[in-house]
Design a protein around this motif. Sequence first.
Motif, short mmCIF file in Angstrom:
data_model
loop_
_atom_site.label_atom_id
_atom_site.label_comp_id
_atom_site.label_asym_id
_atom_site.label_seq_id
_atom_site.Cartn_x
_atom_site.Cartn_y
_atom_site.Cartn_z
N LEU A 190 40.65 64.56 76.19
CA LEU A 190 41.48 65.69 75.78
C LEU A 190 41.76 65.65 74.28
O LEU A 190 41.67 66.66 73.58
CB LEU A 190 42.80 65.69 76.56
N VAL A 191 42.09 64.45 73.77
CA VAL A 191 42.36 64.30 72.34
C VAL A 191 41.11 64.67 71.54
O VAL A 191 41.18 65.40 70.54
CB VAL A 191 42.82 62.87 72.00
N ALA A 192 39.94 64.19 71.99
CA ALA A 192 38.68 64.50 71.30
C ALA A 192 38.45 66.01 71.25
O ALA A 192 38.09 66.57 70.22
CB ALA A 192 37.52 63.80 72.00
N GLN A 193 38.68 66.66 72.38
CA GLN A 193 38.47 68.10 72.46
C GLN A 193 39.42 68.85 71.52
O GLN A 193 39.01 69.74 70.77
CB GLN A 193 38.70 68.57 73.90
N ARG A 194 40.70 68.47 71.51
CA ARG A 194 41.68 69.16 70.68
C ARG A 194 41.43 68.96 69.19
O ARG A 194 41.74 69.81 68.38
CB ARG A 194 43.08 68.67 71.03
N LEU A 195 40.89 67.80 68.82
CA LEU A 195 40.64 67.52 67.41
C LEU A 195 39.29 68.06 66.93
O LEU A 195 39.02 68.03 65.73
CB LEU A 195 40.71 66.01 67.14
N GLY A 196 38.48 68.54 67.85
CA GLY A 196 37.20 69.12 67.45
C GLY A 196 36.02 68.17 67.49
O GLY A 196 34.95 68.47 66.97
#
Length: 199
Positions: A190-196
């Motif tokens: 999720l963190v990876a997705q939100r940060l791009g």
Amino acid sequence: LADNWLCHVKDIRDHHRVMLRNAGDAALDRLCELNVLEQALNALLTEVQADPLAIVQSDAEDIHSWVEQKLIEKVGDLGKKLHTGRSRNDQVATDFRLYVMRRTEELVEQIEGLQHALLQRAKEYRKDVMPGYTHVQQAQPISTAHYLLSFFFALERDKSRLRHAWETAGEMPLGSGALAGSAFPYPRNLVAQRLGFPT
């Protein structure tokens, strides 16, 4: 330089916000603590926008230390929870990778603008002939359009290298910790997705 510092603070704010939002009570005593930290991070971002060189002029070891110091000044010991689930090692690595990804995207966009200009010029001069050179001597006649397009395709190769650099930088290190991960539950995907990050 000022723009780079500003981007770094935005990145730090964003990845801490995502992590803390999803860590929940395992990392923070109350949701209100999270809101206090978010407000303080946003206030820091505003301060950096007003005076980006304040970070460079401070005695902080790096931007992450500076952010933590400033948060502790603003919200007390609560600011120390900024590092929950992360080490400075993976924060620095993440920040660097985000910077590389952002800069390569900007460079590819600028190259494409230059390629467009070269293509337009090549169309204008497609019937013109000029001397070709080899070993600093005139050789066979060539089309001016072909000469211009040689730069177009050299830039195409540069774009390919930059895209490869983007992909290489696109592996998110957050959650790795200083050595072997984090004891806190970490929503890495999720963190990876939100940060791009693509992965």
